[in-house]
Design a protein around this motif. Structure first.
Motif, PDB file in Angstrom:
ATOM      1  N   PHE A   9      65.670  57.624  86.854  1.00  0.00           N
ATOM      2  CA  PHE A   9      66.567  57.629  88.004  1.00  0.00           C
ATOM      3  C   PHE A   9      66.258  58.789  88.951  1.00  0.00           C
ATOM      4  CE2 PHE A   9      69.976  55.328  85.289  1.00  0.00           C
ATOM      5  CZ  PHE A   9      69.239  54.155  85.381  1.00  0.00           C
ATOM      6  N   SER A  10      65.681  59.855  88.427  1.00  0.00           N
ATOM      7  CA  SER A  10      65.249  60.954  89.301  1.00  0.00           C
ATOM      8  C   SER A  10      64.086  60.503  90.180  1.00  0.00           C
ATOM      9  CB  SER A  10      64.835  62.169  88.462  1.00  0.00           C
ATOM     10  OG  SER A  10      65.956  62.714  87.786  1.00  0.00           O
ATOM     11  N   ARG A  11      63.202  59.675  89.640  1.00  0.00           N
ATOM     12  CA  ARG A  11      62.119  59.125  90.462  1.00  0.00           C
ATOM     13  C   ARG A  11      62.692  58.214  91.545  1.00  0.00           C
ATOM     14  NH1 ARG A  11      59.824  57.864  84.948  1.00  0.00           N
ATOM     15  NH2 ARG A  11      58.743  59.779  84.356  1.00  0.00           N
ATOM     16  N   ASN A  12      63.707  57.417  91.206  1.00  0.00           N
ATOM     17  CA  ASN A  12      64.356  56.589  92.220  1.00  0.00           C
ATOM     18  C   ASN A  12      64.915  57.449  93.344  1.00  0.00           C
ATOM     19  OD1 ASN A  12      63.792  54.351  90.658  1.00  0.00           O
ATOM     20  ND2 ASN A  12      65.877  54.098  89.889  1.00  0.00           N
ATOM     21  N   PHE A  13      65.518  58.565  92.980  1.00  0.00           N
ATOM     22  CA  PHE A  13      66.062  59.520  93.956  1.00  0.00           C
ATOM     23  C   PHE A  13      64.951  59.958  94.913  1.00  0.00           C
ATOM     24  CE2 PHE A  13      67.293  63.672  95.506  1.00  0.00           C
ATOM     25  CZ  PHE A  13      68.672  63.617  95.648  1.00  0.00           C
ATOM     26  N   PHE A  38      64.900  69.079  95.746  1.00  0.00           N
ATOM     27  CA  PHE A  38      66.236  68.497  95.623  1.00  0.00           C
ATOM     28  C   PHE A  38      66.804  68.832  94.246  1.00  0.00           C
ATOM     29  CE2 PHE A  38      63.704  65.774  98.362  1.00  0.00           C
ATOM     30  CZ  PHE A  38      64.505  65.622  99.486  1.00  0.00           C
ATOM     31  N   TYR A  39      68.083  69.146  94.222  1.00  0.00           N
ATOM     32  CA  TYR A  39      68.785  69.371  92.954  1.00  0.00           C
ATOM     33  C   TYR A  39      69.863  68.307  92.830  1.00  0.00           C
ATOM     34  CZ  TYR A  39      71.026  71.754  89.038  1.00  0.00           C
ATOM     35  OH  TYR A  39      71.529  72.056  87.792  1.00  0.00           O
ATOM     36  N   GLU A  92      52.925  64.590 101.035  1.00  0.00           N
ATOM     37  CA  GLU A  92      54.085  65.450 100.861  1.00  0.00           C
ATOM     38  C   GLU A  92      54.409  65.506  99.376  1.00  0.00           C
ATOM     39  OE1 GLU A  92      57.714  63.901 102.500  1.00  0.00           O
ATOM     40  OE2 GLU A  92      57.472  61.928 101.573  1.00  0.00           O
ATOM     41  N   VAL A  93      55.190  66.499  98.986  1.00  0.00           N
ATOM     42  CA  VAL A  93      55.582  66.655  97.587  1.00  0.00           C
ATOM     43  C   VAL A  93      57.101  66.735  97.509  1.00  0.00           C
ATOM     44  CG1 VAL A  93      55.375  68.036  95.487  1.00  0.00           C
ATOM     45  CG2 VAL A  93      53.459  67.937  97.108  1.00  0.00           C
ATOM     46  N   LEU A  94      57.702  65.896  96.666  1.00  0.00           N
ATOM     47  CA  LEU A  94      59.140  65.926  96.433  1.00  0.00           C
ATOM     48  C   LEU A  94      59.392  66.328  94.985  1.00  0.00           C
ATOM     49  CD1 LEU A  94      58.446  63.371  98.480  1.00  0.00           C
ATOM     50  CD2 LEU A  94      60.928  63.088  98.391  1.00  0.00           C
ATOM     51  N   VAL A  95      60.040  67.463  94.785  1.00  0.00           N
ATOM     52  CA  VAL A  95      60.403  67.937  93.452  1.00  0.00           C
ATOM     53  C   VAL A  95      61.880  67.630  93.245  1.00  0.00           C
ATOM     54  CG1 VAL A  95      60.602  69.921  91.921  1.00  0.00           C
ATOM     55  CG2 VAL A  95      58.662  69.754  93.507  1.00  0.00           C
ATOM     56  N   ILE A  96      62.175  66.828  92.224  1.00  0.00           N
ATOM     57  CA  ILE A  96      63.551  66.405  91.944  1.00  0.00           C
ATOM     58  C   ILE A  96      64.041  67.132  90.697  1.00  0.00           C
ATOM     59  CG2 ILE A  96      65.092  64.439  91.743  1.00  0.00           C
ATOM     60  CD1 ILE A  96      63.193  64.374  94.207  1.00  0.00           C
ATOM     61  N   GLU A 113      60.305  48.479  97.928  1.00  0.00           N
ATOM     62  CA  GLU A 113      61.257  47.727  98.738  1.00  0.00           C
ATOM     63  C   GLU A 113      61.492  46.323  98.190  1.00  0.00           C
ATOM     64  OE1 GLU A 113      59.465  47.929 102.591  1.00  0.00           O
ATOM     65  OE2 GLU A 113      60.277  49.938 103.027  1.00  0.00           O
ATOM     66  N   THR A 114      60.523  45.774  97.461  1.00  0.00           N
ATOM     67  CA  THR A 114      60.643  44.418  96.925  1.00  0.00           C
ATOM     68  C   THR A 114      61.229  44.394  95.514  1.00  0.00           C
ATOM     69  OG1 THR A 114      58.716  43.740  98.222  1.00  0.00           O
ATOM     70  CG2 THR A 114      59.383  42.295  96.418  1.00  0.00           C
ATOM     71  N   VAL A 115      60.673  45.226  94.654  1.00  0.00           N
ATOM     72  CA  VAL A 115      61.049  45.215  93.233  1.00  0.00           C
ATOM     73  C   VAL A 115      62.199  46.177  92.947  1.00  0.00           C
ATOM     74  CG1 VAL A 115      60.178  45.573  90.883  1.00  0.00           C
ATOM     75  CG2 VAL A 115      58.694  44.585  92.621  1.00  0.00           C
ATOM     76  N   GLY A 116      62.320  47.217  93.777  1.00  0.00           N
ATOM     77  CA  GLY A 116      63.271  48.275  93.482  1.00  0.00           C
ATOM     78  C   GLY A 116      62.619  49.336  92.620  1.00  0.00           C
ATOM     79  N   GLY A 117      63.427  50.179  92.021  1.00  0.00           N
ATOM     80  CA  GLY A 117      62.906  51.259  91.202  1.00  0.00           C
ATOM     81  C   GLY A 117      63.132  51.020  89.729  1.00  0.00           C
ATOM     82  N   PHE A 118      63.288  52.095  89.003  1.00  0.00           N
ATOM     83  CA  PHE A 118      63.500  52.031  87.554  1.00  0.00           C
ATOM     84  C   PHE A 118      64.927  51.587  87.263  1.00  0.00           C
ATOM     85  CE2 PHE A 118      60.041  54.948  88.282  1.00  0.00           C
ATOM     86  CZ  PHE A 118      59.144  54.682  87.261  1.00  0.00           C
TER      87      PHE A 118
END
Length: 322
Positions: A69-73, A60-61, A32-36, A167-172
């Motif tokens: 943080f957009s990658r985290n989203f 998503f906008y 799948e592709v997610l564009v943030i 899930e373990t480390v989290g994101g940015f």
């Protein structure tokens, strides 16, 4: 294995069109592709919508927060067992996902990075900049290279992490200024296996002028100091090379103006460096124009990075300013 491709986007509608077009040609289809869209004024909503019947696509906008943080989203909304991050100025070869799938199936990595290259359709300037960013004679020689110095740190223009890592480390935890290297270091520190997949390359368009390239590399130099504030041990001697090169260039000019005898030695070293860049680029790109432009790109890369590095080294490490 189902992949979630996450692409942060900021005011670059034409780039996302080319990237999405390249993704429609993938030979491995489980993705799948997610564009943030990160608060863009010039959004790509209509362009993305045009691909809705060709890709498993989600748009998503959100308010502007920066690419990290957009990658985290995107991570929070992804369905895949493995997340892949691309910059919007990349083109993806048709076999990219298939290459990654086979590597992860045979020798699993919790996170990976891939190299970048210039596409035949790129302008001479883009090819020269791409050469400089991957050259063994510039800081490109220590990026995206499994034989490089120290731990391998995937870069976010072409990076994958498993859901377990997320899930373990989290994101940015920082959104700019070296956020991908900081994230890679935390993944390493948590005991996950990270590696380079050399065949999983992307075509990275990067910047289209020397001025844009200068601004980007000045930012990269500052980012290295920002990373050292989180991990002081990650500031190594090799990272001082662009600053040393820049200072050496300044002293070479001074030696020539003053007419000192040492100027001939400094000039000789500089000429050898220029010839190495020129002929190496000529062999790789088979273009005189690209080879000449590569000289300028290499100097800009080292000087811009060096000045940005020295600026924040003085400000944040010597003066202890935030």
């Amino acid at each position: 294995m189902f992949f979630s491709i996450i692409i942060p986007l900021y005011n670059r509608p034409q780039e996302i069109k080319e990237l999405l077009e390249s993704l429609t040609k993938q030979t491995y289809l489980q993705f799948e592709v997610l564009v943030i869209e990160d608060g863009s004024k010039n959004d790509a909503k209509d362009i993305v919508a045009a691909f809705a019947n060709r890709l498993d696509l989600h748009y998503f906008y959100k308010p502007n927060e920066g690419q990290g943080f957009s990658r985290n989203f995107g991570f929070e909304r992804a369905k895949g067992s493995y997340f892949i991050i691309f910059d919007s100025d990349c083109l993806i070869p048709p076999d990219y996902l298939e290459v990654v799938y086979h590597r992860l199936s045979n020798d699993y990595l919790d996170a990976y990075g891939g190299p970048d290259d210039a596409h035949s359709s790129f302008t001479a300037m883009q090819k020269a900049i791409s050469y400089s960013m991957t050259s063994p004679f510039t800081t490109g020689g220590i990026r995206g290279n499994k034989k490089g110095i120290g731990q391998f740190h995937p870069r976010s223009f072409n990076m994958g992490v498993s859901r377990e890592v997320w899930e373990t480390v989290g994101g940015f935890i920082i959104t700019r200024l070296g956020e991908d290297i900081e994230y890679s270091i935390r993944i390493h520190s948590s005991g996950f296996k990270i590696g380079l997949i050399p065949e999983a390359k992307v075509y990275h368009k990067r910047r289209t002028s020397y001025l844009q390239f200068y601004k980007q590399l000045h930012f990269f130099g500052r980012a290295r100091i920002n990373i050292s504030k989180f991990f002081p041990q990650e500031l190594k001697l090799v990272h001082f090379f662009p600053a040393v090169f820049t200072l050496g260039l300044i002293f070479t000019l001074i030696f020539n103006v003053l007419g000192w005898r040492i100027a001939w030695l400094a000039n000789s070293v500089l000429i050898i460096f220029i010839l190495l860049i020129f002929f190496h680029s000529l062999i790789k790109n088979k273009s005189l124009k690209v080879a000449f432009l590569s000289i300028g790109a290499a100097f800009i890369q080292l000087i811009a990075y060096g000045l940005g590095f020295m600026q924040d080294f003085w400000k944040r490490i010597i003066l202890k300013q935030p």
